[in-house]
Design a protein around this motif. Structure first.
Motif, PDB file in Angstrom:
ATOM      1  N   ALA A 156     -36.958   3.352 -41.404  1.00  0.00           N
ATOM      2  CA  ALA A 156     -38.103   4.524 -41.435  1.00  0.00           C
ATOM      3  C   ALA A 156     -37.643   6.004 -41.210  1.00  0.00           C
ATOM      4  N   GLU A 157     -36.748   5.972 -39.676  1.00  0.00           N
ATOM      5  CA  GLU A 157     -36.399   7.125 -39.522  1.00  0.00           C
ATOM      6  C   GLU A 157     -35.412   7.859 -40.464  1.00  0.00           C
ATOM      7  N   TYR A 158     -34.494   7.241 -41.260  1.00  0.00           N
ATOM      8  CA  TYR A 158     -33.749   7.818 -42.300  1.00  0.00           C
ATOM      9  C   TYR A 158     -34.783   8.348 -43.620  1.00  0.00           C
ATOM     10  N   LEU A 159     -35.998   7.767 -43.622  1.00  0.00           N
ATOM     11  CA  LEU A 159     -36.824   8.144 -44.736  1.00  0.00           C
ATOM     12  C   LEU A 159     -37.649   9.393 -44.269  1.00  0.00           C
ATOM     13  N   LEU A 160     -37.997   9.413 -42.920  1.00  0.00           N
ATOM     14  CA  LEU A 160     -38.668  10.552 -42.360  1.00  0.00           C
ATOM     15  C   LEU A 160     -37.980  11.771 -42.082  1.00  0.00           C
ATOM     16  N   GLN A 161     -37.194  11.864 -42.031  1.00  0.00           N
ATOM     17  CA  GLN A 161     -36.310  12.995 -41.594  1.00  0.00           C
ATOM     18  C   GLN A 161     -34.962  13.197 -42.517  1.00  0.00           C
ATOM     19  N   PRO A 162     -34.664  14.293 -43.171  1.00  0.00           N
ATOM     20  CA  PRO A 162     -33.531  14.653 -43.803  1.00  0.00           C
ATOM     21  C   PRO A 162     -32.492  14.615 -42.805  1.00  0.00           C
ATOM     22  N   ALA A 163     -31.112  14.035 -43.234  1.00  0.00           N
ATOM     23  CA  ALA A 163     -29.923  14.185 -42.453  1.00  0.00           C
ATOM     24  C   ALA A 163     -29.039  15.331 -42.474  1.00  0.00           C
ATOM     25  N   GLU A 164     -28.270  15.489 -41.829  1.00  0.00           N
ATOM     26  CA  GLU A 164     -27.054  16.709 -42.169  1.00  0.00           C
ATOM     27  C   GLU A 164     -26.105  16.316 -43.064  1.00  0.00           C
ATOM     28  N   ILE A 165     -25.505  17.016 -43.731  1.00  0.00           N
ATOM     29  CA  ILE A 165     -24.521  16.640 -44.925  1.00  0.00           C
ATOM     30  C   ILE A 165     -23.521  15.640 -44.523  1.00  0.00           C
ATOM     31  N   PRO A 166     -22.679  16.046 -43.497  1.00  0.00           N
ATOM     32  CA  PRO A 166     -21.720  14.910 -42.926  1.00  0.00           C
ATOM     33  C   PRO A 166     -22.231  13.449 -42.753  1.00  0.00           C
ATOM     34  N   GLU A 167     -23.492  13.546 -42.259  1.00  0.00           N
ATOM     35  CA  GLU A 167     -24.132  12.205 -41.910  1.00  0.00           C
ATOM     36  C   GLU A 167     -24.570  11.498 -43.042  1.00  0.00           C
ATOM     37  N   ILE A 168     -25.062  12.316 -44.055  1.00  0.00           N
ATOM     38  CA  ILE A 168     -25.600  11.679 -45.596  1.00  0.00           C
ATOM     39  C   ILE A 168     -24.179  11.170 -46.113  1.00  0.00           C
ATOM     40  N   ILE A 169     -23.154  12.071 -46.300  1.00  0.00           N
ATOM     41  CA  ILE A 169     -21.998  11.339 -46.779  1.00  0.00           C
ATOM     42  C   ILE A 169     -21.393  10.282 -46.340  1.00  0.00           C
ATOM     43  N   ALA A 170     -21.541  10.266 -44.765  1.00  0.00           N
ATOM     44  CA  ALA A 170     -21.069   8.871 -44.176  1.00  0.00           C
ATOM     45  C   ALA A 170     -22.067   7.812 -44.387  1.00  0.00           C
ATOM     46  N   ARG A 171     -23.435   7.791 -44.443  1.00  0.00           N
ATOM     47  CA  ARG A 171     -24.086   6.749 -45.011  1.00  0.00           C
ATOM     48  C   ARG A 171     -23.702   6.317 -46.256  1.00  0.00           C
ATOM     49  N   GLN A 172     -23.658   7.233 -47.147  1.00  0.00           N
ATOM     50  CA  GLN A 172     -23.077   6.986 -48.710  1.00  0.00           C
ATOM     51  C   GLN A 172     -22.067   6.255 -48.992  1.00  0.00           C
ATOM     52  N   GLN A 173     -21.012   6.626 -48.051  1.00  0.00           N
ATOM     53  CA  GLN A 173     -19.868   5.577 -48.007  1.00  0.00           C
ATOM     54  C   GLN A 173     -20.047   4.332 -47.418  1.00  0.00           C
ATOM     55  N   ALA A 174     -20.818   4.229 -46.479  1.00  0.00           N
ATOM     56  CA  ALA A 174     -21.378   2.900 -46.077  1.00  0.00           C
ATOM     57  C   ALA A 174     -22.168   2.045 -47.045  1.00  0.00           C
ATOM     58  N   VAL A 175     -22.834   2.486 -47.528  1.00  0.00           N
ATOM     59  CA  VAL A 175     -23.860   2.027 -48.405  1.00  0.00           C
ATOM     60  C   VAL A 175     -22.747   1.450 -49.779  1.00  0.00           C
ATOM     61  N   SER A 176     -21.812   2.449 -49.933  1.00  0.00           N
ATOM     62  CA  SER A 176     -21.038   2.074 -51.144  1.00  0.00           C
ATOM     63  C   SER A 176     -20.116   0.832 -51.035  1.00  0.00           C
ATOM     64  N   GLU A 177     -19.729   1.046 -49.419  1.00  0.00           N
ATOM     65  CA  GLU A 177     -18.640  -0.377 -49.330  1.00  0.00           C
ATOM     66  C   GLU A 177     -19.883  -1.744 -49.249  1.00  0.00           C
TER      67      GLU A 177
END
Length: 614
Positions: A156-177
């Motif tokens: 829910a916190e992910y969806l309630l508040q936009p993350a900063e670019i480095p954190e977004i990229i880190a999450r994207q890499q984690a999700v991709s793995e």
């Protein structure tokens, strides 16, 4: 092969995979359960057979019988543990079968079984209500595979508040793995399906971490924990050999005095921890599964690194904490009074509890954070796995929002229509006109929800998407508030004021606020047509002066005239409808220009309302 037919083949392949996995795990569970039942019978036979042998040995010599009984108890205990482990495996396989059945249903957008996230819905939030982020048939319900309350909170916190670019990229890499790791993710979910936790209990456990110590460090209590059991043993021996039992009872007075003076404080500490028994065991299983993974993405590797302390894995420490709390919970048993009077049972286990806290209280929140992050990221990975036509967006500094074949994430792929969009994020408004049911509101929600997903680290429902960090604000479903005696029109005005102020703040010099991207549907719909047009025009002109950017959907075709004098700051788009042989045909595609189609009278006639054209 066309893109759509290729996608249909991908979806069918997914359905086949889930179906095969469901059957496979169900068959394994059934076979193992039959084996479990057979061993249950064998256990019973072994017990009665051993009892007969023990009786026979007693007839020969009691020492022989005693030795046999001790060996039997040791062996039978191991048999029981192995048998119980088998039942645990059966349950796990049954959960895996159920998970695949649920994913099969999810592919058909039947997601009622999953958490809706209604508890996270905030009516005053900038966008969650209008974009169906939480609630029944929401994105949260379609995506959430978190089994713990802390995991659902993190998602829910992910969806309630936009993350900063480095954190977004880190999450994207984690999700991709995590995306292709179907086995790992489903076992992770199955381990958590038995979790029974509550946010209040998690909060109380966190509060306990900061409470003062009662037993640990108290020299008098340290002595009592050793002295009272010895004192009780001495009293027992005196009662057996020397003194009447009435006199021996006096030896219990010191323990009674200590228990009476510590009861209130022990009760308070126990209240903080008692409800987490069982919950912690489930958390330990989930953490053990994370510990078993071999991850290469930066975020997952960093989350996994602190899962150890004092030479032991985090899961072992949490299992130990769960065991201590269970032993302290024995005080609920009536017979615990004898354990307390004889050995200070409460304080013995409270000492162990506080010793655990002294060593690991800084680590527990870190381990919980790892667990909740993995659950949120795994949910996004599962969403992407189930939607192979989605893509990871590129979130970077810039001045434009671009998307190709962007669709609404909550519409079934067989009915979903994609559209392209490209626009500056400052000083530009796209004015979308169209007849009823043409798809204007759905398009606004599709754009808004995908922007939210992009900034949370999730894949998006598009072939391609690029955008800078934004703050999304919407005004689409404003409603009256009886508690505050507020009409829907006034509620909308309050909402628009919030949006205007946010746009102003973002434009102020030295402002650290992200640009505002607004989505407005039918501005000022609660007033008459003249006021609505005048007010809407004024609002659009003010937003342009403030260099705001966003989409506005309207039935007011007169607003389309603003484009001519707007110096490219306003662009007219429309969604049309065709009438063929008295039937309406919608293509839900965005086109340039102002809408030229009307369908209200035809819809009314189809509903049985007689409309006379004059």
């Amino acid at each position: 092969m066309s893109f759509r037919s290729g996608f249909k083949n991908q979806v069918q392949k997914l359905k086949d995979e889930y179906q095969q996995r469901q059957v496979h795990f169900a068959d394994e569970a059934l076979a193992l359960r039959k084996q479990y039942d057979r061993i249950s019978i064998l256990r019973l036979l072994v017990f009665f057979g051993s009892a007969a042998i023990a009786i026979f040995f007693f007839s020969i010599h009691w020492m022989l019988a005693t030795l046999f009984i001790l060996l039997f108890l040791a062996g039978f205990y191991r048999l029981m543990l192995w048998h119980q482990k088998m039942l645990t495996d059966v349950t796990h396989l049954e959960r895996l079968a159920q998970i695949n059945a649920e994913e099969l249903a999810a592919l058909n957008h039947r997601t009622e079984i999953f958490p809706s996230g209604t508890e996270f819905l905030e009516t005053d939030h900038p966008y969650t209500l209008d974009l169906d982020v939480f609630g029944a048939y929401s994105f949260f319900q379609s995506a959430c595979r978190a089994t713990t309350v802390i995991g659902r909170q993190r998602l829910a916190e992910y969806l309630l508040q936009p993350a900063e670019i480095p954190e977004i990229i880190a999450r994207q890499q984690a999700v991709s793995e995590l995306r292709p790791l179907l086995d790992w993710r489903q076992h992770f979910q199955a381990f958590g399906n038995s979790v029974k936790d509550d946010p209040k209990h998690v909060l109380m456990l966190r509060q306990w971490l900061h409470d003062d110590f009662l037993v640990l460090g108290n020299r008098a209590f340290s002595i009592a924990l050793v002295a009272i059991p010895a004192w009780t043993l001495a009293a027992l021996l005196l009662w057996i050999f020397f003194v009447p039992w009435q006199l021996a009872l006096l030896f219990l007075l010191p323990a009674g005095f200590i228990l009476k003076n510590t009861k209130e404080k022990v009760d308070r500490i126990h209240l903080r921890t008692t409800h987490t028994a069982g919950m912690l065991a489930s958390y330990a299983r989930l953490l053990a599964h994370i510990e078993s993974g071999n991850f290469s993405s930066k975020k997952l590797a960093e989350l996994q690194t602190p899962l150890s302390a004092n030479g032991h894995p985090a899961s072992a420490h949490i299992r130990r904490l769960d065991y201590i709390i269970r032993q302290l919970n024995v005080r609920f048993n009536f017979f615990a009074i004898f354990l307390n009077l004889g050995a200070l049972w409460d304080l013995q286990w409270l000492y162990r509890l506080e010793k655990w806290k002294a060593e690991l209280r800084d680590s527990l929140p870190v381990w919980f954070e790892t667990l909740r992050e993995f659950e949120a990221l795994s949910s996004f990975a599962n969403t992407w796995f189930n939607n192979p036509d989605w893509t990871m967006p590129e979130v970077k500094t810039g001045a434009r929002l671009e998307a190709v074949n962007l669709g609404h994430p909550l519409i079934h792929p067989s009915k979903r229509i994609g559209n392209d969009i490209g626009m500056p994020i400052r000083g530009h408004i796209k004015l979308i006109t169209g007849s009823n049911m043409a798809g204007k509101s759905t398009f606004l929600r599709a754009v808004g929800l995908n922007v939210v997903l992009a900034q949370s680290g999730s894949p998006v429902c598009a072939e391609k998407m690029t955008l800078p960090p934004l703050r999304v604000f919407t005004s689409m479903r404003t409603r009256d508030d009886l508690h505050e005696s507020t009409s829907s029109f006034y509620a909308e005005l309050k909402r628009l004021k919030v949006i205007i102020e946010a746009v102003q703040q973002a434009q102020e010099p030295q402002s650290d606020q992200l640009p505002v991207f607004f989505l407005l549907d039918e501005i000022l719909k609660g007033t008459n047509s003249v006021d609505r047009h005048t007010g809407a025009r004024a609002l659009i002109e003010q937003l342009i002066r403030l260099e705001g950017g966003g989409l506005i959907a309207t039935h007011d075709l007169e607003l389309g005239r603003l484009e001519a004098d707007a110096n490219d700051t306003i662009e007219n788009l429309c969604m049309e409808v065709e009438v063929k042989n008295g039937e309406l045909f919608f293509d839900y595609k965005i086109k340039k220009g102002v809408s030229q189609s009307f369908n209200a009278t035809l819809l009314m006639r189809q509903m049985g309302i007689e409309v006379e054209v004059r």
